[in-house]
Design a protein around this motif. Structure first.
Motif, PDB file in Angstrom:
ATOM      1  N   GLY A 121       0.809  -1.218   0.000  1.00 38.95           N
ATOM      2  CA  GLY A 121       0.000   0.000   0.000  1.00 38.95           C
ATOM      3  C   GLY A 121       0.835   1.257   0.000  1.00 38.95           C
ATOM      4  N   GLU A 122       2.125   1.138  -0.250  1.00 42.56           N
ATOM      5  CA  GLU A 122       3.012   2.302  -0.245  1.00 42.56           C
ATOM      6  C   GLU A 122       3.057   3.017  -1.586  1.00 42.56           C
ATOM      7  OE1 GLU A 122       6.068   0.297   3.032  1.00 42.56           O
ATOM      8  OE2 GLU A 122       6.714   0.589   0.951  1.00 42.56           O
ATOM      9  N   GLU A 123       2.699   2.323  -2.661  1.00 39.45           N
ATOM     10  CA  GLU A 123       2.694   2.924  -3.991  1.00 39.45           C
ATOM     11  C   GLU A 123       1.379   2.634  -4.702  1.00 39.45           C
ATOM     12  OE1 GLU A 123       7.479   2.813  -5.124  1.00 39.45           O
ATOM     13  OE2 GLU A 123       6.001   1.874  -6.447  1.00 39.45           O
ATOM     14  N   VAL A 124       0.872   3.661  -5.368  1.00 38.66           N
ATOM     15  CA  VAL A 124      -0.304   3.532  -6.229  1.00 38.66           C
ATOM     16  C   VAL A 124       0.148   3.779  -7.662  1.00 38.66           C
ATOM     17  CG1 VAL A 124      -2.534   4.552  -6.865  1.00 38.66           C
ATOM     18  CG2 VAL A 124      -1.970   4.178  -4.454  1.00 38.66           C
ATOM     19  N   LEU A 125      -0.234   2.889  -8.575  1.00 44.22           N
ATOM     20  CA  LEU A 125       0.153   2.997  -9.977  1.00 44.22           C
ATOM     21  C   LEU A 125      -1.078   3.285 -10.835  1.00 44.22           C
ATOM     22  CD1 LEU A 125       2.438  -0.184 -10.242  1.00 44.22           C
ATOM     23  CD2 LEU A 125       3.076   2.118  -9.492  1.00 44.22           C
ATOM     24  N   VAL A 126      -0.892   4.114 -11.868  1.00 42.10           N
ATOM     25  CA  VAL A 126      -1.989   4.419 -12.785  1.00 42.10           C
ATOM     26  C   VAL A 126      -1.487   4.338 -14.221  1.00 42.10           C
ATOM     27  CG1 VAL A 126      -3.236   5.879 -11.156  1.00 42.10           C
ATOM     28  CG2 VAL A 126      -1.519   6.901 -12.652  1.00 42.10           C
ATOM     29  N   GLN A 127      -2.416   4.511 -15.172  1.00 41.95           N
ATOM     30  CA  GLN A 127      -2.090   4.453 -16.593  1.00 41.95           C
ATOM     31  C   GLN A 127      -2.093   5.855 -17.200  1.00 41.95           C
ATOM     32  OE1 GLN A 127      -5.574   1.541 -16.642  1.00 41.95           O
ATOM     33  NE2 GLN A 127      -4.588   1.136 -18.591  1.00 41.95           N
ATOM     34  N   PHE A 128      -1.087   6.146 -17.989  1.00 46.52           N
ATOM     35  CA  PHE A 128      -1.044   7.355 -18.801  1.00 46.52           C
ATOM     36  C   PHE A 128      -1.042   6.906 -20.258  1.00 46.52           C
ATOM     37  CE2 PHE A 128       1.519   9.676 -15.276  1.00 46.52           C
ATOM     38  CZ  PHE A 128       0.349   9.926 -14.564  1.00 46.52           C
ATOM     39  N   LEU A 129      -2.235   6.681 -20.823  1.00 53.22           N
ATOM     40  CA  LEU A 129      -2.354   6.147 -22.173  1.00 53.22           C
ATOM     41  C   LEU A 129      -3.088   7.101 -23.108  1.00 53.22           C
ATOM     42  CD1 LEU A 129      -3.225   2.391 -21.462  1.00 53.22           C
ATOM     43  CD2 LEU A 129      -0.981   3.398 -21.869  1.00 53.22           C
ATOM     44  N   SER A 130      -4.361   7.349 -22.853  1.00 56.48           N
ATOM     45  CA  SER A 130      -5.190   8.143 -23.759  1.00 56.48           C
ATOM     46  C   SER A 130      -4.668   9.577 -23.878  1.00 56.48           C
ATOM     47  CB  SER A 130      -6.636   8.178 -23.266  1.00 56.48           C
ATOM     48  OG  SER A 130      -7.179   6.880 -23.217  1.00 56.48           O
ATOM     49  N   GLU A 131      -4.954  10.195 -25.037  1.00 57.91           N
ATOM     50  CA  GLU A 131      -4.538  11.572 -25.266  1.00 57.91           C
ATOM     51  C   GLU A 131      -5.722  12.407 -25.748  1.00 57.91           C
ATOM     52  OE1 GLU A 131      -1.022  11.992 -27.584  1.00 57.91           O
ATOM     53  OE2 GLU A 131       0.166  10.729 -26.237  1.00 57.91           O
ATOM     54  N   PRO A 132      -5.697  13.719 -25.516  1.00 61.33           N
ATOM     55  CA  PRO A 132      -6.828  14.572 -25.879  1.00 61.33           C
ATOM     56  C   PRO A 132      -7.227  14.475 -27.351  1.00 61.33           C
ATOM     57  CG  PRO A 132      -5.314  15.759 -24.456  1.00 61.33           C
ATOM     58  CD  PRO A 132      -4.653  14.460 -24.787  1.00 61.33           C
ATOM     59  N   ASN A 133      -6.261  14.261 -28.242  1.00 64.01           N
ATOM     60  CA  ASN A 133      -6.564  14.192 -29.672  1.00 64.01           C
ATOM     61  C   ASN A 133      -6.491  12.777 -30.229  1.00 64.01           C
ATOM     62  OD1 ASN A 133      -6.811  17.033 -29.881  1.00 64.01           O
ATOM     63  ND2 ASN A 133      -4.587  17.238 -30.028  1.00 64.01           N
ATOM     64  N   GLY A 134      -6.398  11.781 -29.340  1.00 62.89           N
ATOM     65  CA  GLY A 134      -6.122  10.434 -29.807  1.00 62.89           C
ATOM     66  C   GLY A 134      -7.328   9.571 -30.112  1.00 62.89           C
ATOM     67  N   GLY A 135      -8.442   9.809 -29.448  1.00 64.16           N
ATOM     68  CA  GLY A 135      -9.586   8.927 -29.625  1.00 64.16           C
ATOM     69  C   GLY A 135      -9.218   7.490 -29.292  1.00 64.16           C
ATOM     70  N   SER A 136      -9.678   6.549 -30.099  1.00 69.25           N
ATOM     71  CA  SER A 136      -9.369   5.137 -29.869  1.00 69.25           C
ATOM     72  C   SER A 136      -8.075   4.698 -30.540  1.00 69.25           C
ATOM     73  CB  SER A 136     -10.529   4.266 -30.387  1.00 69.25           C
ATOM     74  OG  SER A 136     -11.697   4.493 -29.628  1.00 69.25           O
ATOM     75  N   ASP A 137      -7.431   5.593 -31.272  1.00 72.96           N
ATOM     76  CA  ASP A 137      -6.189   5.249 -31.967  1.00 72.96           C
ATOM     77  C   ASP A 137      -5.006   5.454 -31.031  1.00 72.96           C
ATOM     78  OD1 ASP A 137      -4.285   4.609 -33.836  1.00 72.96           O
ATOM     79  OD2 ASP A 137      -4.378   6.538 -34.871  1.00 72.96           O
ATOM     80  N   LEU A 138      -4.833   4.524 -30.099  1.00 74.50           N
ATOM     81  CA  LEU A 138      -3.771   4.661 -29.105  1.00 74.50           C
ATOM     82  C   LEU A 138      -2.398   4.756 -29.748  1.00 74.50           C
ATOM     83  CD1 LEU A 138      -2.812   4.702 -26.182  1.00 74.50           C
ATOM     84  CD2 LEU A 138      -2.879   2.201 -26.181  1.00 74.50           C
ATOM     85  N   ALA A 139      -2.162   3.979 -30.805  1.00 72.57           N
ATOM     86  CA  ALA A 139      -0.843   3.977 -31.448  1.00 72.57           C
ATOM     87  C   ALA A 139      -0.551   5.285 -32.165  1.00 72.57           C
ATOM     88  CB  ALA A 139      -0.739   2.819 -32.428  1.00 72.57           C
ATOM     89  N   GLY A 140      -1.549   6.130 -32.356  1.00 68.47           N
ATOM     90  CA  GLY A 140      -1.347   7.408 -33.010  1.00 68.47           C
ATOM     91  C   GLY A 140      -0.979   8.528 -32.046  1.00 68.47           C
TER      92      GLY A 140
END
Length: 410
Positions: A121-140
């Motif tokens: 419980g000393e560290e919390v991890l999250v995801q930084f994936l989606s982008e404001p202009n990315g939509g569902s095209d994560l690789a873009g």
């Protein structure tokens, strides 16, 4: 801490006794808002209690602080934990997605540095994936990381990051090579959330929650060892992460601990709602409740079948998209049924009303999120068709085109 593989029945009995003697009832934190600092502090405390008691990270490797047991052991513990307060907000994305990805692709040093801290419980991890202009095209994506001697400099922005304000590290997918097609020039990084140059803004939703965040990275300096996996092989790393995400949201992840509704589908008891509103004898209402109950039974059976098939190798890990898709569709059905039964009081909850319908109304406002969380349901259908059923890939005009030559709108 347990190191030998004990029988599921013995483990379950030991868990039953320990939970009774050590964990508070589930109502203990019921007044805490899920997006409050108090809720996250409480979750960290509860996670430490689980760790000290030998019940944290049941399916995580023992050499990194877990128990090294099987999904059957985790399932037994989850069943016994019903009615007790557990750190459920740490399940997604910290335990079931980010920490699970670390298990898969992290170096030994990264695993030893972070996994025990997560399980304590000393560290919390999250995801930084989606982008404001990315939509569902994560690789873009266009957030970039550039090599500068013995460090990387990270610049760009991410959005819709659940719980980022309460986190310690984020798994961030960034572009490190613009001269190759989009999928081949990405790298996954482990980014300290409180590093200089990182700015986090919380986003207020229609429900009033501020769970989601947007992050801005301005020349964030990262050491070379912040890379997760291989440089320019971030798509392979992200694919593993996304498999864990679909499993978590679809109910097949072995890393989720504690009983939690599948994508909100059981947040409100339809039977109790019908009785409280005087509609229990209405045949139409009873048919609606029966349909909703049948869908939950099908969901549970589907989760069990897909889980067994993935473990045995009969289905690929991407088959988690099947349960993710079904759970999303079912969550919408359950929410719609609740509003149908509650009627106007779903929007007009007031003190003294016969039943607390505020949750019904808020769930309905949030229902569209279930078709987006963990990737849109349209993307889930693509994954099922291409990676499970072996159908031809969908056409993409930018496939095999160097990313710096891909036309992008302004």
């Amino acid at each position: 801490m347990t190191t030998e593989l004990e029988s599921v029945s013995d483990f379950r009995e030991r868990a039953r006794i320990w939970l009774r003697d050590n964990m508070p009832p589930a109502t203990a934190s019921s007044e805490l808002k899920a997006d409050s600092e108090e809720a996250w502090d409480r979750a960290r405390q509860l996670q430490r209690i689980l760790y000290d008691g030998g019940f944290a990270g049941i399916c995580f490797p023992s050499e990194y602080g877990g128990l090294g047991l099987t999904p059957a052991h985790q399932k037994a513990f989850t069943k016994e934990s019903v009615g007790y307060e557990l750190p459920l907000i740490l399940n997604v994305p910290t335990l079931a997605i980010c920490a699970a990805t670390l298990v898969d692709i992290g170096t030994d040093e990264q695993k030893r540095a972070h996994l025990p801290a997560v399980l304590k419980g000393e560290e919390v991890l999250v995801q930084f994936l989606s982008e404001p202009n990315g939509g569902s095209d994560l690789a873009g994506l266009t957030t970039r990381a550039e090599r500068d001697g013995d460090r990387w400099l990270l610049n760009g922005s991410k959005i819709w990051s659940s719980g980022a304000y309460a986190a310690d590290y984020g798994l961030c997918l960034a572009r490190t090579n613009w001269d190759v097609p989009k999928h081949r020039g990405l790298t996954l990084f482990l980014v300290p959330v409180h590093a200089p140059g990182v700015t986090i803004q919380r986003i207020k939703q229609v429900t009033g929650s501020t769970e989601f965040c947007q992050e801005f990275f301005d020349d964030v300096s990262l050491p070379l060892e912040a890379v997760l996996g291989e440089v320019d092989a971030g798509w392979e790393a992200a694919s593993r992460l996304l498999n864990h995400e679909r499993a978590a949201l679809g109910g097949t992840s072995p890393y989720i601990s504690g009983a939690t509704p599948h994508m909100g589908a059981e947040a409100v008891s339809l039977v109790e709602l019908a009785k409280a509103t005087g509609q229990w004898e209405d045949s139409r209402v009873r048919e609606d409740i029966g349909e909703a109950r049948a869908m939950n039974v099908v969901r549970d059976q589907l989760i069990a079948h897909v889980t067994r098939s993935i473990i045995s190798g009969a289905l690929p890990p991407s088959a988690g998209s099947i349960t993710r898709l079904f759970s999303a569709e079912n969550a919408c059905l359950q929410t719609d049924m609740a509003v149908r039964i509650a009627g106007s009081i779903a929007a007009t909850q007031a003190p003294g009303d016969p039943v607390d319908t505020e949750k019904v109304g808020l769930d309905y406002l949030f229902r569209a999120a279930w078709s987006l969380a963990g990737g849109s349901t349209e993307m889930a259908r693509n994954v099922i068709s291409e990676r499970v059923l072996g159908m031809p890939r969908e056409y993409a005009a930018d496939r095999d085109v160097p990313f710096n030559q891909v036309k992008r709108g302004r």
